[in-house]
Design a protein around this motif. Structure first.
Motif, PDB file in Angstrom:
ATOM      1  N   GLU A 168       0.851  -1.237   0.067  1.00 59.06           N
ATOM      2  CA  GLU A 168      -0.090   0.136   0.160  1.00 59.06           C
ATOM      3  C   GLU A 168       0.798   1.258   0.083  1.00 59.06           C
ATOM      4  OE1 GLU A 168      -3.144  -0.576  -0.451  1.00 59.06           O
ATOM      5  OE2 GLU A 168      -2.493  -2.730  -0.587  1.00 59.06           O
ATOM      6  N   ARG A 200       0.669   4.302  -2.809  1.00 59.51           N
ATOM      7  CA  ARG A 200       0.597   5.637  -2.549  1.00 59.51           C
ATOM      8  C   ARG A 200       1.966   6.483  -2.925  1.00 59.51           C
ATOM      9  NH1 ARG A 200      -3.380   5.807   2.707  1.00 59.51           N
ATOM     10  NH2 ARG A 200      -4.833   4.687   1.464  1.00 59.51           N
ATOM     11  N   PHE A 201       3.005   5.990  -2.983  1.00 55.25           N
ATOM     12  CA  PHE A 201       4.063   6.722  -3.552  1.00 55.25           C
ATOM     13  C   PHE A 201       4.103   6.797  -4.950  1.00 55.25           C
ATOM     14  CE2 PHE A 201       8.573   7.489  -4.420  1.00 55.25           C
ATOM     15  CZ  PHE A 201       9.120   8.473  -3.323  1.00 55.25           C
ATOM     16  N   SER A 226       0.818  19.450   1.599  1.00 56.81           N
ATOM     17  CA  SER A 226      -0.591  19.235   2.211  1.00 56.81           C
ATOM     18  C   SER A 226      -1.348  18.139   1.608  1.00 56.81           C
ATOM     19  CB  SER A 226      -1.113  20.442   2.344  1.00 56.81           C
ATOM     20  OG  SER A 226      -2.334  20.257   3.163  1.00 56.81           O
ATOM     21  N   PHE A 227      -1.474  18.239   0.305  1.00 60.78           N
ATOM     22  CA  PHE A 227      -2.315  17.219  -0.472  1.00 60.78           C
ATOM     23  C   PHE A 227      -1.484  15.983  -0.324  1.00 60.78           C
ATOM     24  CE2 PHE A 227      -3.064  14.885  -4.400  1.00 60.78           C
ATOM     25  CZ  PHE A 227      -4.428  15.045  -4.344  1.00 60.78           C
ATOM     26  N   LEU A 228      -0.234  15.863  -0.447  1.00 64.88           N
ATOM     27  CA  LEU A 228       0.504  14.328  -0.442  1.00 64.88           C
ATOM     28  C   LEU A 228       0.163  13.880   0.696  1.00 64.88           C
ATOM     29  CD1 LEU A 228       3.594  15.170  -2.530  1.00 64.88           C
ATOM     30  CD2 LEU A 228       1.412  14.188  -3.421  1.00 64.88           C
ATOM     31  N   GLY A 239      -1.946  14.214   2.967  1.00 62.65           N
ATOM     32  CA  GLY A 239      -3.449  13.974   3.250  1.00 62.65           C
ATOM     33  C   GLY A 239      -3.739  12.489   2.502  1.00 62.65           C
ATOM     34  N   GLY A 240      -2.976  12.395   1.405  1.00 65.87           N
ATOM     35  CA  GLY A 240      -3.293  11.231   0.619  1.00 65.87           C
ATOM     36  C   GLY A 240      -2.410   9.828   1.392  1.00 65.87           C
ATOM     37  N   ARG A 245      -1.986   9.481   4.639  1.00 61.22           N
ATOM     38  CA  ARG A 245      -2.588   9.497   5.867  1.00 61.22           C
ATOM     39  C   ARG A 245      -4.024   8.736   5.653  1.00 61.22           C
ATOM     40  NH1 ARG A 245      -1.867  15.588   7.882  1.00 61.22           N
ATOM     41  NH2 ARG A 245       0.293  15.385   9.085  1.00 61.22           N
ATOM     42  N   ALA A 246      -4.702   8.696   4.465  1.00 64.46           N
ATOM     43  CA  ALA A 246      -6.057   8.523   4.312  1.00 64.46           C
ATOM     44  C   ALA A 246      -6.150   6.733   4.826  1.00 64.46           C
ATOM     45  CB  ALA A 246      -6.503   8.405   2.876  1.00 64.46           C
ATOM     46  N   PRO A 247      -7.288   6.537   5.411  1.00 64.99           N
ATOM     47  CA  PRO A 247      -7.565   5.185   5.797  1.00 64.99           C
ATOM     48  C   PRO A 247      -7.278   4.267   4.494  1.00 64.99           C
ATOM     49  CG  PRO A 247      -9.512   6.494   5.781  1.00 64.99           C
ATOM     50  CD  PRO A 247      -8.304   7.621   5.470  1.00 64.99           C
ATOM     51  N   LEU A 248      -6.672   3.029   4.777  1.00 71.34           N
ATOM     52  CA  LEU A 248      -6.692   2.073   3.603  1.00 71.34           C
ATOM     53  C   LEU A 248      -7.873   1.706   3.201  1.00 71.34           C
ATOM     54  CD1 LEU A 248      -3.666   0.053   5.071  1.00 71.34           C
ATOM     55  CD2 LEU A 248      -3.578   1.929   3.433  1.00 71.34           C
ATOM     56  N   SER A 281      -9.312   6.346  -2.113  1.00 72.73           N
ATOM     57  CA  SER A 281      -9.023   6.523  -0.787  1.00 72.73           C
ATOM     58  C   SER A 281      -7.882   7.429  -0.853  1.00 72.73           C
ATOM     59  CB  SER A 281      -8.499   5.099  -0.187  1.00 72.73           C
ATOM     60  OG  SER A 281      -7.977   5.506   1.175  1.00 72.73           O
ATOM     61  N   PHE A 282      -6.919   7.437  -1.710  1.00 69.51           N
ATOM     62  CA  PHE A 282      -5.792   8.396  -1.569  1.00 69.51           C
ATOM     63  C   PHE A 282      -6.353   9.707  -2.190  1.00 69.51           C
ATOM     64  CE2 PHE A 282      -2.598  10.691  -4.053  1.00 69.51           C
ATOM     65  CZ  PHE A 282      -1.505  10.598  -2.963  1.00 69.51           C
ATOM     66  N   GLY A 342      -8.272  11.419   0.614  1.00 70.20           N
ATOM     67  CA  GLY A 342      -7.316  11.869   1.955  1.00 70.20           C
ATOM     68  C   GLY A 342      -6.541  13.154   1.482  1.00 70.20           C
ATOM     69  N   GLY A 343      -6.294  13.448   0.324  1.00 65.11           N
ATOM     70  CA  GLY A 343      -5.622  14.481  -0.379  1.00 65.11           C
ATOM     71  C   GLY A 343      -6.468  15.591  -0.280  1.00 65.11           C
ATOM     72  N   ALA A 384      -7.137  17.092   3.218  1.00 62.24           N
ATOM     73  CA  ALA A 384      -6.243  17.328   4.079  1.00 62.24           C
ATOM     74  C   ALA A 384      -6.306  18.755   4.326  1.00 62.24           C
ATOM     75  CB  ALA A 384      -4.977  17.220   2.995  1.00 62.24           C
ATOM     76  N   PRO A 385      -5.760  19.219   5.576  1.00 60.83           N
ATOM     77  CA  PRO A 385      -6.006  20.529   5.984  1.00 60.83           C
ATOM     78  C   PRO A 385      -5.190  21.485   4.966  1.00 60.83           C
ATOM     79  CG  PRO A 385      -4.336  19.351   7.626  1.00 60.83           C
ATOM     80  CD  PRO A 385      -5.018  18.267   6.508  1.00 60.83           C
TER      81      PRO A 385
END
Lengths: 232, 232
Positions: free
Chosen positions: A164, A168-169, A207-209, A211-212, A214-217, B207-208, B211-212, B215-216
């Motif tokens: 995962e 995401r990377f 910030s966007f990255l 957030g992505g 950290r998002a729940p799997l 999901s990603f 999350g993005g 994000a704050p």
DNA sequence: GTAGAATTCAAACGAACGTTTGAATGAGTA
DNA sequence: TACTCATTCAAACGTTCGTTTGAATTCTAC
């Protein structure tokens, strides 16, 4: 601008590289001919083959001279972050890994003086380049750096499946390439942005990255239970 | 495979389109010659100019036939989501807008039977295409759809500055294009993925992206105070 | 079955491509 | 001044490109 005056000198090599870089961004690798490059650089047509051997070698050199520098900045930043964490006896945070990787890109993309911005736009476009030759040496150029950073990310997210993190990377590199390749990549967004200040892109993107990341799997990974909240 | 037998028929046009689509993905637009296309399709060299007029027109048609269908799916999905919200007397959620936009892409990218996957890989790569002619008609093809979706996103995130929403949508398109263009876009990740099941990409990507989007906002926008937590 | 339109075909077109050639030029050394 | 070596130069090389041509073939309709 383009000043095709300045009677040569030993800086012929550099003039060719700069001209090629700019034209590659504007027209793409294939659509940029040797004649376009040498005309823009104000040198003789045969100069490219004399100094670089072939067009392919020129392309290689255009990428090599900047990519080495970029990846060294990234690795140096990661070294500093890891050293800081070790000194504090703490684990390195995912956000610090990402910053070490993406900040140098954005910094180079902000540098309009030394042509860094031009190159980063070119690089962003080249991530999807179909030319096998280009893909090959780009992959080689990135291999070690990517290895280091993925390992650092794995270590900083011990509870999250590596698969995962890898995905995401992958998504993050896509968002970044796209962001850098230009807000007018497709002219889809042309004229819609009020604030194109490149200095504001870094915090926006980071910030966007994050957030992505950290998002729940997704449910099929966790069994409908989120576990990836340990990111910072 | 490629069966260059089957003595023509009126499906010559279709055979050319399919062959061109596949070769464009593999080699890029410029590097794919008319001779490669007609050989792969098993038709005469002159057939492309006879049926389409020129190579540029062929390129245009390759994109047009699939993009119309894709954007109609997107708009239909958005219509349904808005209708549902209106029936419930609720506001449409950002996640529903994103799903309406990105799900049809991923669905098409999963369809290996009708060539959808091939086309989406091509489209992903073409977002950074420098060819002015291609960029122009892609922008035209997208204009209305993008307008509708951006407005829907604005409405669903009333507290968030439009500028920031625009940037994040830009980032999201980048992540998606990259994801679809192929996990081996740069061969950087080649061989690293254990699970490349396309059906798993949609939930991973959604999901990603969410999350993005959630994000704050960066500090310089909020004055060091996060306000963009109203996403779902 | 034959006229006429639509399509396919082999061949060629001029233009542009990356590269090579061999002579001209320049600076540095004896 | 003569020699050397690196570099620049105008010109040409062979190849491939997208496109066009005009005859051959196939299809359609009366």
């Amino acid at each position: 601008m383009s000043s095709p005056s300045a009677r040569s000198g030993p800086e012929t090599r550099g003039r060719i590289l700069d001209a090629a870089e700019a034209l590659f961004v504007e027209h793409g690798l294939d659509a940029t001919s040797m004649r376009m490059i040498t005309t823009e650089a104000g040198v003789n047509l045969a100069a490219v083959n004399y100094h670089f051997g072939s067009k392919d070698s020129l392309i290689h050199e255009v990428f090599r001279r900047r990519l080495g520098e970029l990846n060294q900045s990234r690795l140096a930043a990661l070294d500093r972050a890891e050293q800081r964490a070790r000194a504090n006896g703490t684990q390195i945070k995912p956000s610090q890994v990402l910053e070490a990787f993406f900040t140098p890109s954005l910094e180079m993309a902000t540098d309009t003086v030394h042509g860094g911005r031009t190159f980063m736009q070119l690089l962003g476009r080249t991530y999807t380049e179909p030319n096998a030759f280009v893909r090959k040496f780009l992959a080689e150029e990135y291999a070690q750096t990517l290895q280091r950073f993925l390992q650092a990310l794995y270590d900083s997210l011990p509870g999250v499946p590596r698969e995962e993190i890898l995905w995401r990377f992958h998504f993050m590199m896509g968002a970044t390439s796209y962001a850098i390749a230009g807000t007018d990549a497709l002219q889809l967004f042309a004229g819609r942005f009020d604030d194109e200040d490149p200095a504001h892109m870094l915090p926006r993107l980071m910030s966007f990255l994050l957030g992505g990341l950290r998002a729940p799997l997704p449910d099929f990974v966790t069994g409908a239970e989120s576990v990836a909240r340990n990111a910072e």
